[in-house]
Design an enzyme around this catalytic site. Sequence first.
Site, PDB file in Angstrom:
ATOM      1  CB  VAL A 140     -29.532  -3.936  39.080  1.00 17.52           C
ATOM      2  CG1 VAL A 140     -28.738  -5.123  38.560  1.00 17.52           C
ATOM      3  CG2 VAL A 140     -30.910  -4.383  39.545  1.00 17.52           C
ATOM      4  CD  GLU A 141     -30.454  -8.250  42.945  1.00 19.27           C
ATOM      5  OE1 GLU A 141     -30.489  -7.900  44.119  1.00 19.27           O
ATOM      6  OE2 GLU A 141     -31.214  -9.078  42.456  1.00 19.27           O
ATOM      7  N   GLY A 142     -27.659  -3.568  44.328  1.00 18.75           N
ATOM      8  CA  GLY A 142     -26.667  -2.935  45.190  1.00 18.75           C
ATOM      9  C   GLY A 142     -25.524  -2.359  44.382  1.00 18.75           C
ATOM     10  CG  LEU A 182     -30.685  -9.857  47.951  1.00 15.96           C
ATOM     11  CD1 LEU A 182     -29.861  -9.001  48.900  1.00 15.96           C
ATOM     12  CD2 LEU A 182     -31.089  -9.037  46.747  1.00 15.96           C
TER      13      LEU A 182
END
Length: 804
Positions: A498-500, A373
């Site tokens: 996005v990405e959390g 990530l």
Amino acid sequence: MVLLSIVVLLVVIGVVIYRRIPLPLGSAAVALTWYLLGYLTPAFWSLWLVVPLAAVLLILNVPALRRPLLSKPVFQVLGKAMPSMSTTEREALEAGTTWWEKDLFSGRPDWHEFAQIGLPQLTQEEQSFLDNEVEELCGMLDEFDIHHHRKDLPEEAWQFLKDKGFLGLIIPKEFGGKDFGPYAQSRIMSKIASRSGTTAVTAMVPNSLGPGELLMKYGTDEQKQRWLPGLANGTEIPCFGLTGPEAGSDAGSIPDVGIVCKGEFEGQEVLGLKLTFSKRWITLAPVATVVGLAFKLHDPDGLLGDSSKSDYGITCALLPANHPGVEIGKRHHPGSPFMNGPIKGQDVFIPVDWIIGGAPMAGKGWRMLIECLGAGRGISLPALATASGEMLYRTVGAYARIRRQFNTEVGKFEGVQEATADIASCAYTMEAFRQMVTKGLETGSPSVMTAMAKYHATEMMRRVVNHSMDVVGGRAIQHGPRNFLALPYQSVPVAITVEGANILTRSLMIFGQGAMRCHPYLFDELQAIQASDQEQGLKDFDKLFIRHMGHLFSNLLRVKLFGITRARFSGVPENANEFSRRWYQRINLLSAGLAVTSDMALGILGGDLKRRELLSARLGDVHSQLFIACAILKFHSAHARTDEEDAHAEYALRYALYTAQEALYDFYRNFPKRTMACALKWMVFPLGRVLTKPDDNAIRTLGGLILEDNPVRKAFRPFVYENDKADDPIGRVETTYQMLLSLEPTWSTFVRAQAKGELTGETLDERLDDAAAKGLIRNEDIARLKEYDAKRYDCLLTDAFDKL
């Protein structure tokens, strides 16, 4: 003599604690001092004092005594208070690495180590790619056309991305990729983003969280040979299915499953998995040729060889998009027309060899994902944010100089300067932050640092874009080919989400992972407490706990001394100058304050601190802002000093450290144990606040500088895509601005005279002639002033359409 002896003894104990001298050596120093002081003060040799001293030193230094009397009671209390750690949580915490953020959390930053950190540099090949391929790509993009008409990239842009290796920036050269470093990837993505956010997201995904990175780190040789060349040359388009209707930020709760079984593949019975999954929000899914999937793996019949284990946990696999049973759904509409859509499958059979890394990596997916990530969080999303900051610094600053209201450039109104000063500060901060983070990524995958980067860079982007909308006003609202701001404003939620989600990144990840990953002892202590062998766990805990106490007391002493002296005598990097010295010392104070506060909060609240998200988020803010301040200082020191850059760095540093300070104050104000909260505040800030937020003079200074073609504005130019086309949304503003600069102060003289009613004439031509006749301007300037006035007016216009 008694008073003197006590003072000497306290000084020795203080030095031992402050310097964190090892326990045996420190104990010997205290005992020897005690003995020597007996010659001055015989009472020190009294058995009533010697026996307690000896007892304390023996208990601290002899494990057989320390363990039952000191460590075991604490071990038992914490064992009941601390929540159990799941396998998923343990894997997440063990994944990745740490870097400079660990030093800041320790309360004792190693400034010598910091001084050795150099900012990242581009290789000759990377610079050439930016100057040529990236420039050429940007030149063929029109974001308004992409967004409103095509709803996709032009075919020639897609082909260019594939042919020129944009989709394989991270792939090693042996497989046909570019093998560019993190900083080069960031620079490439931000330059593309300054032209087209849609194209940047398209190029971003294959180079961040996706099959490429997972294959490089964990794939078998056969998998690498099968997929990486195609991913590098664009014949394979990847996507990765992680989030679904039931699992967004809580990816560990994904309901998608894979059951180990035997089935038929290419005419033969093989060991494999039967997958059932439903994914959504998957970027590039509608055009993907290869799909990565995360799912929970179950082996009820022990076919993988371990009959005692049936639930393996999250696993990652790779399969062709056209594999039987895989359903690529219709497109989502995320507000920006990059390819995004759902993926589904019911009882899809794949060979076990399609697990990334093969069968040995079954159940290792969560760790794989956490480590991978970092590229998305630390490179791609901060690159998008930095591009917005630098482009809007240039365009909004220029527009605020061109646009006039009440006979004054709008950028000179103090209310506007409050917004533009923050734009300038954020843009400077984001570039510094980007460079520091990508340098850290060269050392590994620091998960805490990249979580900081994702949250704070995208939140600064939100601030910058919102301020820009306020300054540009109606001109920014009306969509059209002229508008340089509406589409960036519309795309902000993509980067935020996005990405959390940012809320959870701040409230759970930064401090939640930071406390465990960056604290020198906490994670190991928790593992010892929860060890299956309690006797061995106690032995391990005993060693860690005594060191932890030394760490805590050292920081308590440090923070008290720093609080009283405002850290004026604390250590700084050897290359610090008169500008940076005091800022480093303030970081020393706040770093020690963070360490002490975190230890006390964890000791008092234990596992409950994890649920107190408002409290833990504030400690995460302190940690993040300290890292950001270090990034600003490192970036500032890498350039020749100018008054303009000093003003940017001063404002940005004050904002960052004031924010950290206020986060600590808010923490103390809301900590449930009021006595301890007051004690902590008194320890860290005995003389009150050490920092104030930027004052009006700083706002006026930075708000004025953003209107000028100052050295910082010029330094941002290579990071973004600009052109001198008068019909381009960016080129129109920039060429008008540059013409205005070339005409100053002639233009200002003319508009002032016009505003005061000193000129006669109904038309611009007549007033210009009158100004020339009165000697206010030269005759040879009239033609250029007319040309500029036409460009200025054209720059203010918005688009209108026959129909929408």
